[in-house]
Enzyme design. Structure first.
Site, PDB file in Angstrom:
ATOM      1  N   CYS A 155       0.841  -1.197   0.000  1.00  0.00           N
ATOM      2  CA  CYS A 155       0.000   0.000   0.000  1.00  0.00           C
ATOM      3  C   CYS A 155       0.887   1.261   0.000  1.00  0.00           C
ATOM      4  CB  CYS A 155      -0.910  -0.086   1.230  1.00  0.00           C
ATOM      5  SG  CYS A 155      -2.389   0.949   1.168  1.00  0.00           S
ATOM      6  N   THR A 156       0.536   2.272   0.783  1.00  0.00           N
ATOM      7  CA  THR A 156       1.312   3.508   0.810  1.00  0.00           C
ATOM      8  C   THR A 156       2.638   3.357   1.554  1.00  0.00           C
ATOM      9  OG1 THR A 156       0.036   4.191   2.733  1.00  0.00           O
ATOM     10  CG2 THR A 156      -0.687   5.033   0.606  1.00  0.00           C
TER      11      THR A 156
END
Lengths: 232, 232
Positions: B107-108
């Site tokens: 993800c981030t």
């Protein structure tokens, strides 16, 4: 506005992903639906072990969340079988079931629902290696990703909790709500080797592991141990 | 036997499933492969928040695991953007990268690898809503479940960490090892609404949310904030 509580039950040694998958889904949904409150409940607020090196701590005690609307109990290996003899945990499940709309489980968490007397006469599922042990609790084992019997829903092993939780959001609030969460967790699965090919399931390799798990987890409860071993 | 360590990095406010999915897979593999040691590392051993009501605690400090062979850093919302300014965390990633075989993210978490200078000139991915922000770190964004560039692998949003981790097991030990873990976590996904239909992605609805997340997380770092906002 009346808030309803979704309680996720923790106990020592549980399988982390059984808990974390559905907890992520339901917390994501609750961010868009203020009528849902999410709590992680345990006997105490102390940090406890999981089946990974991560330790976890609940947000509330059982006593602080006496009447949840929805309950999810995760599974695990020997620690989950040990938890079958945890009167506080089983008592919490039994009491919650008298008022909750919905009792749910992931993986061998269904054995805990069974021990609380909630699977008698129902179809239920669990981790594929433990499926037959459900008979010891009066349930009819079914090979499904989740088994929705109305007020009790049991899911298959570990990762099945994500599918179960999306099903719950869909059941509670409809397709659009479930789809929003699915985009939020970008759940567009691509298992590198594809879906499971059940003809390759390591059944013989797992059998002694399941035996060992039951014997270790239920060493102090020979009657229940033998009941489970007789089924698998 | 020489043990190699897989370090999972935690920091306050991370997205739980980004961490728990891959941690479950790699811990499952390590149970069958004693050459792999799994550690959850944080600045301190204290219990910290996640983006769910569950609190978590690492097993080791950064200092206790100075030279992991593999590293995974999870993502999240505003807290992950805030972590871009966490010198101890970014310093750990930067130092680990000088000796590790493989640096990975979910993800981030890829933004954190970017901030550590590890994405310059590489293809990389992240949560679909943040994809373009990777350009701020010199990366070329790609829409893939995971982007394997040899020594750095970035995965898409949240649940993609499970696919990434199975890919890692396959890369480390081959198909049979990866399949065994896949059966262990019964990863045979059945999203109730099917795979994501990207024509239904809530892009307009998410845009202000991403803006808000960047502004909140990077309030104290206006230069970086504007660099990210310029890309998305």
């Amino acid at each position: 506005m009346t808030q309803k509580t979704f309680a996720f039950v923790v106990y020592p040694g549980l399988t982390l992903l059984d808990l974390a998958g559905p907890l992520q889904v339901i917390t994501g949904h609750a961010a868009a639906d203020p009528s849902v409150r999410v709590a992680v409940v345990g006997e105490t607020l102390e940090t406890t072990e999981t089946d990974t090196p991560l330790r976890i701590a609940p947000s509330h005690t059982f006593d602080q969340v006496p009447d949840p609307s929805w309950v999810l109990v995760p599974g695990g290996g020997a620690p989950t079988l040990r938890a079958l003899g945890d009167e506080k945990l089983i008592g919490y499940l039994r009491r919650a079931a008298t008022t909750a709309e919905l009792m749910t489980s992931v993986c061998t968490g269904s054995l805990l629902l069974g021990q609380a007397g909630l699977l008698e006469g129902r179809e239920a599922t669990t981790h594929w290696t433990f499926l037959e042990t459900l008979r010891a609790f009066g349930a009819t084992p079914v090979r499904q990703r989740w088994a929705d019997t109305g007020s009790v829903i049991t899911a298959a092993g570990v990762s099945a909790g994500i599918d179960l939780a999306l099903h719950l959001v869909e059941r509670m609030r409809g397709e659009d709500a479930a789809r929003l969460v699915q985009f939020g967790i970008e759940y567009d699965p691509r298992p590198p080797l594809g879906p499971l090919d059940w003809s390759l399931a390591p059944r013989e390799r797992m059998r002694p592991f399941v035996d060992h798990t039951v014997r270790e987890g239920l060493a102090g409860r020979p009657e229940l141990r033998d009941k489970l071993l007789a089924q698998r």
